[in-house]
Write an enzyme that holds these catalytic residues in place. Sequence first.
Site, mmCIF file in Angstrom:
data_model
loop_
_atom_site.group_PDB
_atom_site.id
_atom_site.type_symbol
_atom_site.label_atom_id
_atom_site.label_comp_id
_atom_site.label_asym_id
_atom_site.label_seq_id
_atom_site.Cartn_x
_atom_site.Cartn_y
_atom_site.Cartn_z
ATOM 1 N N ARG A 1 -8.721 -0.151 4.693
ATOM 2 C CA ARG A 1 -7.822 0.830 4.058
ATOM 3 C C ARG A 1 -6.510 0.173 3.650
ATOM 4 O O ARG A 1 -5.878 0.589 2.687
ATOM 5 C CB ARG A 1 -7.500 1.959 5.053
ATOM 6 C CG ARG A 1 -8.657 2.889 5.316
ATOM 7 C CD ARG A 1 -8.201 4.046 6.158
ATOM 8 N NE ARG A 1 -6.948 4.571 5.618
ATOM 9 C CZ ARG A 1 -6.053 5.258 6.304
ATOM 10 N NH1 ARG A 1 -6.265 5.539 7.566
ATOM 11 N NH2 ARG A 1 -4.954 5.693 5.734
ATOM 12 N N ARG B 1 -4.408 10.876 4.558
ATOM 13 C CA ARG B 1 -3.347 11.875 4.653
ATOM 14 C C ARG B 1 -2.355 11.809 3.497
ATOM 15 O O ARG B 1 -1.765 12.807 3.118
ATOM 16 C CB ARG B 1 -2.591 11.676 5.960
ATOM 17 C CG ARG B 1 -3.405 11.964 7.187
ATOM 18 C CD ARG B 1 -2.567 11.697 8.405
ATOM 19 N NE ARG B 1 -1.230 12.234 8.220
ATOM 20 C CZ ARG B 1 -0.889 13.483 8.458
ATOM 21 N NH1 ARG B 1 -1.775 14.316 8.949
ATOM 22 N NH2 ARG B 1 0.334 13.909 8.233
ATOM 23 N N CYS C 1 -4.706 12.467 13.373
ATOM 24 C CA CYS C 1 -5.505 11.247 13.281
ATOM 25 C C CYS C 1 -5.358 10.482 14.576
ATOM 26 O O CYS C 1 -4.710 10.949 15.507
ATOM 27 C CB CYS C 1 -5.091 10.421 12.071
ATOM 28 S SG CYS C 1 -3.396 9.894 12.151
ATOM 29 N N LYS D 1 0.840 -1.204 0.000
ATOM 30 C CA LYS D 1 0.000 0.000 0.000
ATOM 31 C C LYS D 1 0.876 1.255 0.000
ATOM 32 O O LYS D 1 0.656 2.169 -0.793
ATOM 33 C CB LYS D 1 -0.886 0.012 1.261
ATOM 34 C CG LYS D 1 -1.522 1.347 1.554
ATOM 35 C CD LYS D 1 -2.382 1.314 2.779
ATOM 36 C CE LYS D 1 -1.696 1.698 4.060
ATOM 37 N NZ LYS D 1 -1.412 3.134 4.233
ATOM 38 N N ASN D 2 1.870 1.269 0.876
ATOM 39 C CA ASN D 2 2.663 2.488 1.012
ATOM 40 C C ASN D 2 3.589 2.729 -0.172
ATOM 41 O O ASN D 2 4.128 3.820 -0.325
ATOM 42 C CB ASN D 2 3.449 2.465 2.328
ATOM 43 C CG ASN D 2 2.519 2.654 3.519
ATOM 44 O OD1 ASN D 2 1.344 2.994 3.346
ATOM 45 N ND2 ASN D 2 3.023 2.422 4.710
ATOM 46 N N ASP E 1 4.414 0.551 12.128
ATOM 47 C CA ASP E 1 3.212 -0.074 11.565
ATOM 48 C C ASP E 1 3.052 -1.540 11.986
ATOM 49 O O ASP E 1 2.048 -2.167 11.658
ATOM 50 C CB ASP E 1 3.223 0.031 10.028
ATOM 51 C CG ASP E 1 2.912 1.449 9.563
ATOM 52 O OD1 ASP E 1 2.589 2.304 10.411
ATOM 53 O OD2 ASP E 1 2.996 1.711 8.349
ATOM 54 N N ARG F 1 0.124 14.665 13.153
ATOM 55 C CA ARG F 1 1.059 14.277 12.089
ATOM 56 C C ARG F 1 1.367 15.492 11.231
ATOM 57 O O ARG F 1 0.720 15.747 10.223
ATOM 58 C CB ARG F 1 0.473 13.124 11.276
ATOM 59 C CG ARG F 1 0.396 11.857 12.119
ATOM 60 C CD ARG F 1 -0.283 10.748 11.410
ATOM 61 N NE ARG F 1 0.539 10.096 10.409
ATOM 62 C CZ ARG F 1 0.100 9.104 9.649
ATOM 63 N NH1 ARG F 1 -1.151 8.671 9.773
ATOM 64 N NH2 ARG F 1 0.883 8.548 8.741
ATOM 65 N N PRO F 2 2.383 16.246 11.641
ATOM 66 C CA PRO F 2 2.691 17.496 10.955
ATOM 67 C C PRO F 2 3.227 17.261 9.542
ATOM 68 O O PRO F 2 3.633 16.149 9.200
ATOM 69 C CB PRO F 2 3.789 18.109 11.827
ATOM 70 C CG PRO F 2 4.383 16.983 12.584
ATOM 71 C CD PRO F 2 3.315 15.951 12.736
ATOM 72 N N ASP G 1 5.437 19.746 8.267
ATOM 73 C CA ASP G 1 6.446 20.803 8.150
ATOM 74 C C ASP G 1 7.639 20.393 7.283
ATOM 75 O O ASP G 1 8.210 21.209 6.560
ATOM 76 C CB ASP G 1 6.930 21.212 9.556
ATOM 77 C CG ASP G 1 7.464 20.025 10.353
ATOM 78 O OD1 ASP G 1 6.744 19.014 10.457
ATOM 79 O OD2 ASP G 1 8.604 20.096 10.852
ATOM 80 N N LEU G 2 8.011 19.107 7.323
ATOM 81 C CA LEU G 2 9.178 18.675 6.535
ATOM 82 C C LEU G 2 8.864 18.682 5.042
ATOM 83 O O LEU G 2 9.716 19.000 4.218
ATOM 84 C CB LEU G 2 9.637 17.281 6.960
ATOM 85 C CG LEU G 2 10.124 17.165 8.411
ATOM 86 C CD1 LEU G 2 10.340 15.702 8.790
ATOM 87 C CD2 LEU G 2 11.428 17.949 8.591
#
Length: 422
Positions: free
Chosen positions: A400, A93, A117, A22-23, A308, A122-123, A125-126
């Site tokens: 999901r 996301r 979530c 998935k990822n 995970d 879960r920012p 910024d990066l």
Amino acid sequence: MQKLIINGGTRLKGKVKIGGSKNAVLPIAVAAAILGDSVSVLHNVPNLTDVKTLSAVLEGLGASITRKNGSLYIEPINRMEYEAPYELVRQMRASIYVLGPLVAKLGKAKVSFPGGCAIGPRPVDLHIRGLEQLGANVDVKKGYIYAQAERLVGVDMDLTGQHGPSVGATANVLMAATLAEGTTVIRGAAREPHISDLVKFLNAMGADIDGIGTSVLTIRGVKQMHGTEHSVVSDDIEAGTFMVAGAITDGDVFVEGITQKQIPAISEKLTEAGVQLDWKTTGVHVTVPKELKAIDVTTVPFPGFPTDMQAQMMGLLSLASGTSTITENVHTDRFIHAAELNRMGADIRLEGRKAIIQGVPFLSGAPVMASDLRAGAVLVMAGMAAAGETTVSRIYHIDRGYESIETKLNNLGADIVRVNEN
Ligand code: UD1
């Protein structure tokens, strides 16, 4: 909404085939749809809600996506749409992946700012910092991220964040850099197998990236990229989950389509806990010859133990003899499943980022609720090991990331039915 009813106590036996990651497929589909200028064909694509949600995001941008026999045919965007709306981004996301590629290709992007979530804040910024370093102007207004750049320009950057490398930021900035002018170096890049699969795919599309599998990626910008054909790498976390399923039911399971190289830390920790893993060229044979032993696990970015797999490991260690600990270093609030496991008779205590798991001799079936994808998976694992009936509700979280989890488990001898909740 649907739920799973699990009649526990059966030992799993047989062979299960692992699907595509998935990822890996999420950023790869984004690259195909936005960066390419001709059709790409992706094979070994799991049939998951997240893939459908992403397809809707990409179709909203003007791509055309067809699914046939486990393959996705992706015709790239053909008009100047550059907005990923809230209704879609809030469902997943990873929709933020379109941000970098859109700026690189169209010069601008408007993407809904993803929220937090159930596994914590879960920012992004990066992601933003990396794109700014490539020369994009990025603004956050009224819940949207606006990014703009006439042309991105390569730069030497360090993307390491306070929790180490970021999978998402690495993918986003990497994709954007493929079409930037000059050379980009990303230091502190994530090294997960799905990032390596993305790099392979981008190179097959005509990108010029060195450093695959390492924390320094060097990207020499190209002017154009074309469609290609690619078979998505197998899902390391699905494999790890089925290895735990075999172990927690004291089963005898062959997990097909995974290599030890993809899951070094999962293999090491399962072995330390007393799970026997016999590696073959096509996969791994999982059995538990003696009782499970307590161990200490710390989640860290690849090649360390993945966050995970933290929930599934917690389920397994609930039944190990002795006291185990799990320290969660990646998603700091990712322990909601502990309370649900305790409802089934586990003995887990939380101390900040650490879970202390006192092994118990057995679990008992109970009604429980999935709070996120992997938290849902562990409840199914625990339900199979428990005596009596477990019902897991809110299983849309599980869908999901696992393609028909109950069918695969039932083929191994589990007793799980999917029913509609009233
Ligand atoms: C991806 C995976 C997810 C996995 C996670 C960690 C996808 C679609 N999802 O999520 O399943 O749990 O990697 O392996 O691939 N961070 C920042 N700023 C940022 C981005 C991240 O501080 O801009 C922090 C996060 O809060 C977290 C850590 O960095 O603490 C790692 O997150 P990251 O690797 O970015 O996770 P995702 O890409 O969201």
